[in-house]
Design a protein around this motif. Structure first.
Motif, PDB file in Angstrom:
ATOM      1  N   LYS A 285       6.840  29.521  40.109  1.00 40.82           N
ATOM      2  CA  LYS A 285       7.937  29.205  39.179  1.00 40.82           C
ATOM      3  C   LYS A 285       8.342  27.820  40.451  1.00 40.82           C
ATOM      4  N   THR A 286       8.354  28.720  41.652  1.00 44.73           N
ATOM      5  CA  THR A 286       8.645  27.266  42.263  1.00 44.73           C
ATOM      6  C   THR A 286       8.240  26.136  42.042  1.00 44.73           C
ATOM      7  N   TYR A 287       6.879  25.949  41.739  1.00 47.08           N
ATOM      8  CA  TYR A 287       6.682  24.805  40.833  1.00 47.08           C
ATOM      9  C   TYR A 287       6.966  24.087  39.532  1.00 47.08           C
ATOM     10  N   GLU A 288       8.144  23.713  39.536  1.00 47.84           N
ATOM     11  CA  GLU A 288       8.762  23.238  38.378  1.00 47.84           C
ATOM     12  C   GLU A 288       7.535  23.025  37.226  1.00 47.84           C
ATOM     13  N   PRO A 289       6.802  21.809  37.082  1.00 49.56           N
ATOM     14  CA  PRO A 289       5.699  22.361  35.837  1.00 49.56           C
ATOM     15  C   PRO A 289       5.754  23.886  34.425  1.00 49.56           C
ATOM     16  N   MET A 290       5.073  24.495  36.047  1.00 52.71           N
ATOM     17  CA  MET A 290       4.423  25.955  36.005  1.00 52.71           C
ATOM     18  C   MET A 290       5.832  26.468  35.097  1.00 52.71           C
ATOM     19  N   LYS A 291       6.776  26.915  35.954  1.00 56.03           N
ATOM     20  CA  LYS A 291       7.928  27.309  36.067  1.00 56.03           C
ATOM     21  C   LYS A 291       8.925  27.765  34.818  1.00 56.03           C
ATOM     22  N   ARG A 292       9.033  26.148  33.706  1.00 53.33           N
ATOM     23  CA  ARG A 292       8.885  25.296  33.053  1.00 53.33           C
ATOM     24  C   ARG A 292       8.088  25.704  31.695  1.00 53.33           C
ATOM     25  N   MET A 293       6.629  24.524  31.751  1.00 52.94           N
ATOM     26  CA  MET A 293       5.594  25.495  31.070  1.00 52.94           C
ATOM     27  C   MET A 293       5.449  26.683  30.538  1.00 52.94           C
ATOM     28  N   ILE A 294       5.226  27.337  31.706  1.00 53.15           N
ATOM     29  CA  ILE A 294       4.728  28.655  31.528  1.00 53.15           C
ATOM     30  C   ILE A 294       5.561  29.427  30.306  1.00 53.15           C
ATOM     31  N   TYR A 295       6.709  29.791  31.787  1.00 48.70           N
ATOM     32  CA  TYR A 295       7.823  30.753  31.734  1.00 48.70           C
ATOM     33  C   TYR A 295       8.831  30.681  31.109  1.00 48.70           C
ATOM     34  N   GLN A 296       8.858  29.418  30.735  1.00 49.30           N
ATOM     35  CA  GLN A 296      10.585  29.308  30.485  1.00 49.30           C
ATOM     36  C   GLN A 296      10.277  28.855  28.774  1.00 49.30           C
ATOM     37  N   GLY A 297       8.427  28.909  28.534  1.00 52.01           N
ATOM     38  CA  GLY A 297       8.942  28.186  27.034  1.00 52.01           C
ATOM     39  C   GLY A 297       9.002  27.068  26.819  1.00 52.01           C
ATOM     40  N   ARG A 298       8.709  26.082  27.050  1.00 50.94           N
ATOM     41  CA  ARG A 298       8.150  24.636  27.005  1.00 50.94           C
ATOM     42  C   ARG A 298       6.797  24.058  26.086  1.00 50.94           C
ATOM     43  N   GLY A 299       6.151  25.518  27.220  1.00 49.05           N
ATOM     44  CA  GLY A 299       4.376  24.690  26.613  1.00 49.05           C
ATOM     45  C   GLY A 299       4.259  25.641  24.986  1.00 49.05           C
ATOM     46  N   GLU A 300       5.066  26.555  24.912  1.00 53.78           N
ATOM     47  CA  GLU A 300       5.491  27.118  22.962  1.00 53.78           C
ATOM     48  C   GLU A 300       5.678  26.010  22.536  1.00 53.78           C
ATOM     49  N   LYS A 301       7.095  25.220  23.099  1.00 53.05           N
ATOM     50  CA  LYS A 301       6.998  23.873  22.161  1.00 53.05           C
ATOM     51  C   LYS A 301       6.446  22.827  21.772  1.00 53.05           C
ATOM     52  N   VAL A 302       5.992  22.673  23.032  1.00 53.02           N
ATOM     53  CA  VAL A 302       4.256  21.786  23.257  1.00 53.02           C
ATOM     54  C   VAL A 302       3.579  22.194  21.739  1.00 53.02           C
ATOM     55  N   ARG A 303       2.655  23.537  22.304  1.00 50.55           N
ATOM     56  CA  ARG A 303       2.247  23.493  21.254  1.00 50.55           C
ATOM     57  C   ARG A 303       2.510  23.531  19.468  1.00 50.55           C
ATOM     58  N   ALA A 304       3.414  24.327  19.271  1.00 51.57           N
ATOM     59  CA  ALA A 304       4.320  23.636  17.702  1.00 51.57           C
ATOM     60  C   ALA A 304       4.089  22.925  17.177  1.00 51.57           C
ATOM     61  N   LEU A 305       3.499  21.355  18.152  1.00 53.21           N
ATOM     62  CA  LEU A 305       3.836  20.816  17.413  1.00 53.21           C
ATOM     63  C   LEU A 305       2.592  20.192  16.722  1.00 53.21           C
ATOM     64  N   PHE A 306       1.143  20.236  17.631  1.00 57.44           N
ATOM     65  CA  PHE A 306      -0.123  20.420  17.020  1.00 57.44           C
ATOM     66  C   PHE A 306      -0.351  21.789  16.259  1.00 57.44           C
ATOM     67  N   ASP A 307      -1.434  20.939  15.444  1.00 52.98           N
ATOM     68  CA  ASP A 307      -2.200  21.934  14.390  1.00 52.98           C
ATOM     69  C   ASP A 307      -4.026  21.709  15.090  1.00 52.98           C
ATOM     70  N   GLN A 308      -3.957  22.905  15.749  1.00 58.58           N
ATOM     71  CA  GLN A 308      -5.683  22.936  17.383  1.00 58.58           C
ATOM     72  C   GLN A 308      -6.358  22.823  16.210  1.00 58.58           C
ATOM     73  N   ALA A 309      -6.914  22.719  15.043  1.00 55.20           N
ATOM     74  CA  ALA A 309      -7.744  22.743  14.320  1.00 55.20           C
ATOM     75  C   ALA A 309      -7.969  21.021  13.957  1.00 55.20           C
ATOM     76  N   ASN A 310      -6.752  20.701  13.820  1.00 49.61           N
ATOM     77  CA  ASN A 310      -6.877  19.658  13.222  1.00 49.61           C
ATOM     78  C   ASN A 310      -6.214  18.429  14.453  1.00 49.61           C
ATOM     79  N   LEU A 311      -6.543  17.524  15.905  1.00 50.90           N
ATOM     80  CA  LEU A 311      -5.807  17.217  16.857  1.00 50.90           C
ATOM     81  C   LEU A 311      -5.954  15.657  16.526  1.00 50.90           C
ATOM     82  N   PRO A 312      -5.223  15.032  17.096  1.00 50.63           N
ATOM     83  CA  PRO A 312      -5.498  13.289  16.987  1.00 50.63           C
ATOM     84  C   PRO A 312      -6.194  13.322  17.653  1.00 50.63           C
ATOM     85  N   ARG A 313      -7.742  12.434  17.470  1.00 50.51           N
ATOM     86  CA  ARG A 313      -9.090  12.139  18.380  1.00 50.51           C
ATOM     87  C   ARG A 313      -8.302  11.475  18.929  1.00 50.51           C
TER      88      ARG A 313
END
Length: 330
Positions: A285-313
């Motif tokens: 958590k002392t590393y900002e990208p991991m803190k925000r992406m893993i522990y504060q939910g930003r990663g899940e917001k990114v994931r919700a933008l895409f259909d992992q079975a139909n990603l842009p090429r």
């Protein structure tokens, strides 16, 4: 399945982003591969004339977590590359590993997601990651083409060019030629592999074949040389069955926004479980990208933008969408 011989793992880390990636790599290894019985080395360059700042691992918090995860810190000297070509760390680190013991190198921005002891390595036939695009070379209008460029490299080192080709692919198409991503590679002896890697890389860097004039060596030098080294030791693209590394057993995620955008639910699950213990979380958590992406939910917001079975090429399209939402981090 026959039991695999013991082997060592090495990743490279230094002060900054890579030290946190090293913790996550080690945590995922212990979480997903309890059957791995070899040694885990975290190679780190010593300060020296080829570095403007001290690149070594110095954070006691980081070192303590790595020790608790069973990692061995392995300092090495930068004599050939250093700060001007940090990708050369993976070449020079090999000389510090135990001689004659099989090894697997992974980039630090990798998660172990399955049992490594079940991967059918044949260390007498080295190989590397085929999860790559045709990033090099970029033949110019006036030539030479792919064949001329690659043949010049094989000829430089007395290697048989024809036997490296995939003849099922058309002439002039990049997949016809032996090419890897250097995100993982393996072999029977790190010192022999590393010595040849260094020999070929410095030869190309310091005495550029005329056929390579106009081609970029930065950041591609390690990936230009790697197929030559692998071919010289009798390895190749078919040495490791597909589906293990860069598949069910490992994930080279590269950047956290890309990880959340395109990797499988299993990879996300391993990421969250491996990073969950409080003694690991406290440091990551002392590393900002991991803190925000893993522990504060930003990663899940990114994931919700895409259909992992139909990603842009194209990866650039994924990056642009994440950036447009203000969620990009690196």
């Amino acid at each position: 399945m026959a039991e695999q011989p013991p082997f060592n793992i090495v990743i490279v880390a230094q002060n900054g982003r890579l030290q946190y990636e090293a913790i996550l790599f080690a945590a995922s290894l212990r979480h997903a591969s309890p059957g791995f019985t070899g040694r885990l080395f975290v190679a780190t360059p010593r300060p020296g004339p080829l570095w403007k700042k001290d690149p070594s691992l110095r954070s006691q918090q980081v070192l303590s977590v790595l020790e608790r995860l069973g990692a061995e810190i392995l300092p090495f000297d930068s004599q050939l590359f250093g700060e001007n070509y940090a990708y050369g760390n993976k070449i020079e680190a090999l000389q510090a590993l135990p001689e004659g013991e099989p090894f697997v190198f992974f980039d630090s921005d990798t998660l172990i997601t399955g049992e490594l002891s079940e991967v059918p390595f044949d260390f007498s036939r080295p190989s590397a990651s085929l999860r790559c695009e045709g990033t090099w070379p970029k033949p110019t209008l006036y030539g030479p083409g792919y064949t001329g460029i690659w043949r010049a490299l094989y000829d430089r080192f007395g290697l048989d060019f024809e036997s490296s080709l995939d003849l099922s692919q058309p002439e002039g198409y990049w997949r016809r030629y032996l090419y890897f991503n250097a995100g993982f590679f393996y072999g029977a002896c790190p010192r022999r592999f590393g010595a040849r890697f260094a020999e070929y890389a410095t030869s190309i860097r310091d005495d550029l074949p005329v056929e390579l004039v106009g081609q970029s060596l930065d950041p591609w030098l390690d990936q230009i040389v790697l197929p030559l080294v692998i071919h010289s030791f009798g390895g190749g693209r078919d040495a490791l069955p597909s589906g293990y590394l860069d598949g069910q057993t490992s994930c080279h995620y590269r950047l956290f926004p890309l990880l959340y955008a395109r990797e499988t639910d299993h990879v996300i699950k391993v990421l969250h479980e491996a990073s969950a213990p409080n003694w690991i979380k406290k440091v990551l958590k002392t590393y900002e990208p991991m803190k925000r992406m893993i522990y504060q939910g930003r990663g899940e917001k990114v994931r919700a933008l895409f259909d992992q079975a139909n990603l842009p090429r194209r990866e650039q399209a994924i990056r642009n969408r994440i950036k447009s939402e203000g969620l990009w981090m690196r």
